[in-house]
Enzyme design. Structure first.
Site, mmCIF file in Angstrom:
data_model
loop_
_atom_site.group_PDB
_atom_site.id
_atom_site.type_symbol
_atom_site.label_atom_id
_atom_site.label_comp_id
_atom_site.label_asym_id
_atom_site.label_seq_id
_atom_site.Cartn_x
_atom_site.Cartn_y
_atom_site.Cartn_z
ATOM 1 N NE ARG A 212 31.943 16.505 -0.766
ATOM 2 C CZ ARG A 212 32.763 15.625 -1.341
ATOM 3 N NH1 ARG A 212 32.763 15.475 -2.654
ATOM 4 N NH2 ARG A 212 33.585 14.898 -0.630
ATOM 5 C CG ASN B 135 34.312 19.331 -1.323
ATOM 6 O OD1 ASN B 135 33.422 19.758 -0.607
ATOM 7 N ND2 ASN B 135 35.059 18.302 -0.979
#
Length: 104
Positions: free
Chosen positions: A26, A44
């Site tokens: 990320r 996620n």
């Protein structure tokens, strides 16, 4: 007749499958998005994947997509599922959404 900013932009909704959680994916995507000046988010998802929704011009989004396919050093990207659509203009910047995110 001139095109508005929205007319010139696209939206990429990409789900990255593989070893992509717990490896800095990320933050990696956040860095690319900021460098490219894109708006949207990355998070996620429950299935162990990472989902990224980004808006910008198509060529710039293609560069993001290249990054998603490559991933950070510790990741293993098995597949990137991509959906293209018109931009909505709803994002002010690009962010990491914590935890699992089911979508917009």
């Amino acid at each position: 007749m001139t095109m508005s900013r929205l007319d010139a932009t696209s939206r990429l909704d990409a789900t990255v499958v593989g070893i992509v959680q717990g490896v800095g994916f990320r933050v990696f995507v956040l860095g690319i998005a900021h460098e490219l000046g894109l708006t949207g988010w990355v998070a996620n998802v429950r299935a162990g994947a990472v989902r990224c929704v980004a808006e910008g011009d198509r060529a710039t989004l293609e560069r993001l997509l290249e990054g998603l396919r490559r991933g950070p050093f510790a990741s293993i990207v098995d597949e990137v599922r991509e959906i293209w659509m018109p931009a909505t203009g709803e994002f002010d910047g690009f962010s990491v959404r914590s935890g699992w995110h089911s979508g917009d």
